[in-house]
Motif scaffolding. Structure first.
Motif, PDB file in Angstrom:
ATOM      1  N   THR A 182       0.865  -1.187   0.000  1.00  0.00           N
ATOM      2  CA  THR A 182       0.000   0.000   0.000  1.00  0.00           C
ATOM      3  C   THR A 182       0.899   1.235   0.000  1.00  0.00           C
ATOM      4  N   VAL A 183       0.423   2.306  -0.601  1.00  0.00           N
ATOM      5  CA  VAL A 183       1.212   3.534  -0.637  1.00  0.00           C
ATOM      6  C   VAL A 183       0.934   4.378   0.616  1.00  0.00           C
ATOM      7  N   SER A 184       2.014   4.742   1.275  1.00  0.00           N
ATOM      8  CA  SER A 184       1.909   5.687   2.393  1.00  0.00           C
ATOM      9  C   SER A 184       2.860   6.838   2.084  1.00  0.00           C
ATOM     10  N   SER A 185       2.976   7.797   3.006  1.00  0.00           N
ATOM     11  CA  SER A 185       3.810   8.948   2.674  1.00  0.00           C
ATOM     12  C   SER A 185       4.281   9.701   3.906  1.00  0.00           C
ATOM     13  N   SER A 186       5.185  10.636   3.673  1.00  0.00           N
ATOM     14  CA  SER A 186       5.567  11.582   4.715  1.00  0.00           C
ATOM     15  C   SER A 186       4.615  12.783   4.629  1.00  0.00           C
ATOM     16  N   ARG A 187       4.713  13.672   5.603  1.00  0.00           N
ATOM     17  CA  ARG A 187       3.751  14.757   5.732  1.00  0.00           C
ATOM     18  C   ARG A 187       3.642  15.699   4.528  1.00  0.00           C
ATOM     19  N   PRO A 188       4.796  16.129   3.936  1.00  0.00           N
ATOM     20  CA  PRO A 188       4.657  17.108   2.839  1.00  0.00           C
ATOM     21  C   PRO A 188       3.782  16.622   1.685  1.00  0.00           C
ATOM     22  N   VAL A 189       3.764  15.333   1.435  1.00  0.00           N
ATOM     23  CA  VAL A 189       2.956  14.776   0.342  1.00  0.00           C
ATOM     24  C   VAL A 189       1.462  14.967   0.635  1.00  0.00           C
ATOM     25  N   VAL A 190       1.122  14.791   1.905  1.00  0.00           N
ATOM     26  CA  VAL A 190      -0.279  14.963   2.317  1.00  0.00           C
ATOM     27  C   VAL A 190      -0.647  16.454   2.355  1.00  0.00           C
ATOM     28  N   ASP A 191       0.255  17.255   2.863  1.00  0.00           N
ATOM     29  CA  ASP A 191      -0.004  18.706   2.920  1.00  0.00           C
ATOM     30  C   ASP A 191      -0.188  19.290   1.523  1.00  0.00           C
ATOM     31  N   ALA A 192       0.495  18.690   0.538  1.00  0.00           N
ATOM     32  CA  ALA A 192       0.361  19.175  -0.836  1.00  0.00           C
ATOM     33  C   ALA A 192      -0.929  18.674  -1.477  1.00  0.00           C
ATOM     34  N   GLY A 193      -1.626  17.777  -0.784  1.00  0.00           N
ATOM     35  CA  GLY A 193      -2.891  17.273  -1.314  1.00  0.00           C
ATOM     36  C   GLY A 193      -2.729  16.126  -2.301  1.00  0.00           C
ATOM     37  N   TRP A 194      -1.540  15.499  -2.327  1.00  0.00           N
ATOM     38  CA  TRP A 194      -1.311  14.415  -3.293  1.00  0.00           C
ATOM     39  C   TRP A 194      -1.818  13.073  -2.788  1.00  0.00           C
ATOM     40  N   LEU A 195      -1.943  12.932  -1.469  1.00  0.00           N
ATOM     41  CA  LEU A 195      -2.513  11.727  -0.866  1.00  0.00           C
ATOM     42  C   LEU A 195      -3.380  12.161   0.312  1.00  0.00           C
ATOM     43  N   PRO A 196      -4.395  11.325   0.666  1.00  0.00           N
ATOM     44  CA  PRO A 196      -5.209  11.707   1.831  1.00  0.00           C
ATOM     45  C   PRO A 196      -4.432  11.553   3.135  1.00  0.00           C
ATOM     46  N   ARG A 197      -4.893  12.249   4.174  1.00  0.00           N
ATOM     47  CA  ARG A 197      -4.201  12.266   5.466  1.00  0.00           C
ATOM     48  C   ARG A 197      -4.137  10.879   6.111  1.00  0.00           C
ATOM     49  N   THR A 198      -5.036  10.001   5.698  1.00  0.00           N
ATOM     50  CA  THR A 198      -5.048   8.636   6.227  1.00  0.00           C
ATOM     51  C   THR A 198      -3.785   7.870   5.843  1.00  0.00           C
ATOM     52  N   ARG A 199      -3.020   8.394   4.877  1.00  0.00           N
ATOM     53  CA  ARG A 199      -1.816   7.683   4.427  1.00  0.00           C
ATOM     54  C   ARG A 199      -0.545   8.219   5.072  1.00  0.00           C
ATOM     55  N   GLN A 200      -0.685   9.189   5.942  1.00  0.00           N
ATOM     56  CA  GLN A 200       0.502   9.865   6.491  1.00  0.00           C
ATOM     57  C   GLN A 200       1.142   9.107   7.653  1.00  0.00           C
ATOM     58  N   VAL A 201       2.436   8.842   7.507  1.00  0.00           N
ATOM     59  CA  VAL A 201       3.208   8.178   8.553  1.00  0.00           C
ATOM     60  C   VAL A 201       4.018   9.234   9.301  1.00  0.00           C
ATOM     61  N   GLY A 202       4.080   9.118  10.622  1.00  0.00           N
ATOM     62  CA  GLY A 202       4.938  10.039  11.373  1.00  0.00           C
ATOM     63  C   GLY A 202       4.249  10.600  12.586  1.00  0.00           C
ATOM     64  N   LYS A 203       4.916  11.580  13.184  1.00  0.00           N
ATOM     65  CA  LYS A 203       4.442  12.167  14.435  1.00  0.00           C
ATOM     66  C   LYS A 203       3.006  12.663  14.357  1.00  0.00           C
ATOM     67  N   SER A 204       2.684  13.417  13.300  1.00  0.00           N
ATOM     68  CA  SER A 204       1.317  13.931  13.217  1.00  0.00           C
ATOM     69  C   SER A 204       0.427  12.982  12.424  1.00  0.00           C
ATOM     70  N   GLY A 205       1.011  11.877  11.953  1.00  0.00           N
ATOM     71  CA  GLY A 205       0.221  10.889  11.226  1.00  0.00           C
ATOM     72  C   GLY A 205       0.116   9.611  12.033  1.00  0.00           C
ATOM     73  N   LEU A 206       0.357   8.494  11.394  1.00  0.00           N
ATOM     74  CA  LEU A 206       0.191   7.203  12.049  1.00  0.00           C
ATOM     75  C   LEU A 206       1.537   6.529  12.286  1.00  0.00           C
ATOM     76  N   LYS A 207       1.565   5.675  13.301  1.00  0.00           N
ATOM     77  CA  LYS A 207       2.762   4.879  13.569  1.00  0.00           C
ATOM     78  C   LYS A 207       2.574   3.512  12.924  1.00  0.00           C
ATOM     79  N   VAL A 208       3.540   3.093  12.118  1.00  0.00           N
ATOM     80  CA  VAL A 208       3.416   1.823  11.402  1.00  0.00           C
ATOM     81  C   VAL A 208       4.590   0.918  11.754  1.00  0.00           C
ATOM     82  N   LYS A 209       4.360  -0.383  11.604  1.00  0.00           N
ATOM     83  CA  LYS A 209       5.435  -1.357  11.868  1.00  0.00           C
ATOM     84  C   LYS A 209       5.314  -2.502  10.866  1.00  0.00           C
ATOM     85  N   PRO A 210       5.428  -2.196   9.573  1.00  0.00           N
ATOM     86  CA  PRO A 210       5.238  -3.244   8.564  1.00  0.00           C
ATOM     87  C   PRO A 210       6.468  -4.141   8.431  1.00  0.00           C
TER      88      PRO A 210
END
Lengths: 251, 315
Positions: B229-257
């Motif tokens: 699945t495609v996820s991203s860092s914050r700038p990608v979401v802030d630019a509107g290229w992916l929805p916020r549900t895909r954001q990994v990191g402090k203000s996004g989600l913690k993942v352990k794939p």
């Protein structure tokens, strides 16, 4: 509605940061607009478009090259630009916040926007400090703002998609994480046009504070672990990654 | 002035964040050298506060503190530290701590160190290491004065060292919380309807290096071929290229794939917070000094588009 945006001109982290003494060698780095300030400028313009008013962008001219940044902000919809002639690339957040607060006070703002953070905020961010100096409430991590009458309704983000909606009596300072819409693009022709027409107001810095921090050292992190680097052409890199994934049952 | 260290803990929905325990553990280490007390400060109700290994825990409750409110919480913490004069006040560099630490510094005139990732005592003086410039530099600073405020990056210290069972002292707000300009309206829950990236075994994660919204398709194709699945860092979401549900990191989600394949992500501390426990991290970035290469298991200094296209041909 008097809408003010406080911005920060900061060293670019796209390239290496050379060190001089106990700090970054500011003469050898490019300065750029803090990335969160792009969001903050956009949010300010969106509020203006929704309720009317003027957007004034204010920044400390730390290296004497702030005009370019201010022209871009004007091309994106800001109405006025003010630069504080700080001329000190080492001016910390406390100092910049104090100068900004003094300059902003005279603008009688209804709402002040700032980027939620900057990569050089060693001594903290300017947004909450401006709020403290101006005795206004502050909320950071904000990703949408609506203004009506004398109240702002803001959404603040916590981690993992959780957040909270607050209603705040104006004036206030908002720390912008992301604008409600992605920042608009300003064509270079428009920026050039603005640069020829625009007047940037110059303000002398007023008020002095110290962050109370003394630098002992500034250096790249001591690396304790490092990735095993895959060399070769892009095709060779791709082949090795695919081979690695297959060997681990991941492709 | 005392030699106490105050840790401003944070909780949501009855649960304390890991960084609260981390800081209590660190505070104990510092006070064992200084001779003061490590004091956990809990603001607001709804959470059992007798779970820290602190020397003392102060729990301030008031109807105005039932939900996080930066104005109300700031006033309480300001009144408390002015009254008790601790030598050090620790916040998390988090959505909550970031609203108050620098504000408190400006209010009190005491120094603040943000992005803190380590604290130590040298010759009875505090030295703070701070991870600035997107993780590219470490600043070592000595804050002056009788009280210092720090805001610590989550994940800097051990969680276990701060866990315990110290009984909390309940107190009323030390300041009248009337006439607040900030009002909590409602909680916002994560948007549903999209794929849950925390449940995925494989993620292809894209950063600013992807360049434009049109290029996201390439990452989607690669992810599809890999069953990822495609996820991203914050700038990608802030630019509107992916929805916020895909954001990994402090203000996004913690993942352990099992696999975290990173294309064009430099590895700022905020992003690392969300993915550093992934089982296999492979990073492709054009900047050979990108901080991500200190964390990834495998790395390549290469053009992400060329690598992704070449991988597509091979898969």
């Amino acid at each position: 509605m008097n809408i003010v945006v406080a911005i920060k001109h900061i060293p670019s982290i796209a390239d290496d940061l050379p060190v001089k003494g106990n700090n970054v060698d500011f003469d050898s780095v490019d300065f750029v607009l803090n990335e969160f300030d792009e969001q903050s400028i956009e949010q300010a313009v969106l509020v203006k478009e929704a309720v009317g008013g003027t957007v004034t962008v204010v920044g400390v001219d730390v290296i004497g090259e702030l005009d370019n940044v201010l022209h871009l902000a004007l091309a994106k919809g800001a109405d006025k630009a003010v630069k504080i002639t700080g001329d000190d690339p080492a001016a910390d957040s406390h100092q910049q916040a104090k100068w900004l607060a003094e300059a902003i006070k005279g603008l009688s703002p209804n709402i002040v926007f700032a980027g939620v953070q900057a990569s050089n905020d060693l001594d903290g961010q300017i947004g909450p400090m401006i709020a403290a100096y101006l005795d206004m409430p502050y909320i950071g991590g904000v990703s949408s703002v609506e203004v009506s009458d004398h109240t702002a309704t803001v959404n603040k983000e916590f981690a993992g998609g959780f957040g909270a909606k607050y209603s705040v009596s104006l004036p206030m300072v908002v720390g912008v994480q992301a604008a409600s819409k992605p920042p608009r693009y300003a064509p270079i022709s428009k920026v050039r046009q603005v640069a020829q027409m625009a007047t940037i107001e110059k303000v002398a810095p007023s008020g002095g504070v110290s962050s109370g921090l003394s630098f002992k050292k500034m250096a790249p992190p001591v690396v304790t672990g490092h990735a095993e680097m895959i060399g070769g052409s892009s095709k060779e890199v791709a082949a090795k990654i695919v081979e690695l994934l297959k060997s681990k049952g991941l492709a | 002035m005392s030699n106490d260290v105050f840790v401003i803990t944070e909780h949501m929905d009855g649960k304390f964040s890991d960084v609260s325990f981390e800081m209590v553990g660190k505070a104990k280490e510092l006070t064992s050298a200084w001779g003061g007390q490590a004091v956990a400060v809990v603001v607001g109700g709804g959470a059992a506060s007798n779970i820290f290994a602190s020397d003392a825990t102060i729990h301030v409750d008031d109807a105005a503190l039932s939900q996080f409110n930066p104005e109300a919480y700031g006033k309480v913490i300001e009144a408390l530290v002015k009254e008790k004069s601790p030598r050090l006040v620790m916040f998390g560099w988090t959505a909550m701590g970031m609203d108050i630490a620098a504000w408190l510094s400006a209010r009190t005139g005491k120094p603040c160190v943000a992005y803190a990732r380590d604290l130590c005592i040298e010759n009875n003086a505090l030295i703070v290491n701070s991870q600035v410039y997107g993780g590219k530099m470490i600043a070592e600073v000595a804050p002056e004065g009788d009280m210092v405020i720090v805001a610590c990056l989550a994940g800097s210290f051990a969680v276990e060292a701060g866990q315990g069972s110290t009984a909390a002292t309940q107190i009323a707000s030390p300041v009248a919380l009337v006439g607040l300009k900030t009002k909590f309206v409602e909680a916002i829950k994560p948007a549903g309807g999209d794929v849950d990236i925390t449940a995925q075994a494989k993620l292809v994660s894209i950063g600013r290096g992807i360049g434009s919204k049109d290029n996201v398709e390439l990452a989607e194709e690669l992810a599809q071929k890999l069953g990822a699945t495609v996820s991203s860092s914050r700038p990608v979401v802030d630019a509107g290229w992916l929805p916020r549900t895909r954001q990994v990191g402090k203000s996004g989600l913690k993942v352990k794939p099992k696999l975290y394949l990173m294309l064009g992500i430099s590895g700022a501390p905020e992003h690392l917070e969300g993915m550093k426990s992934a089982e296999l991290i492979i990073a492709v970035n054009t900047d050979k000094k990108a901080p991500i290469f200190n964390v990834a298991h495998y790395g390549a200094t290469a053009d992400l588009f060329e690598v992704a296209e070449a991988m597509l041909e091979l898969l």
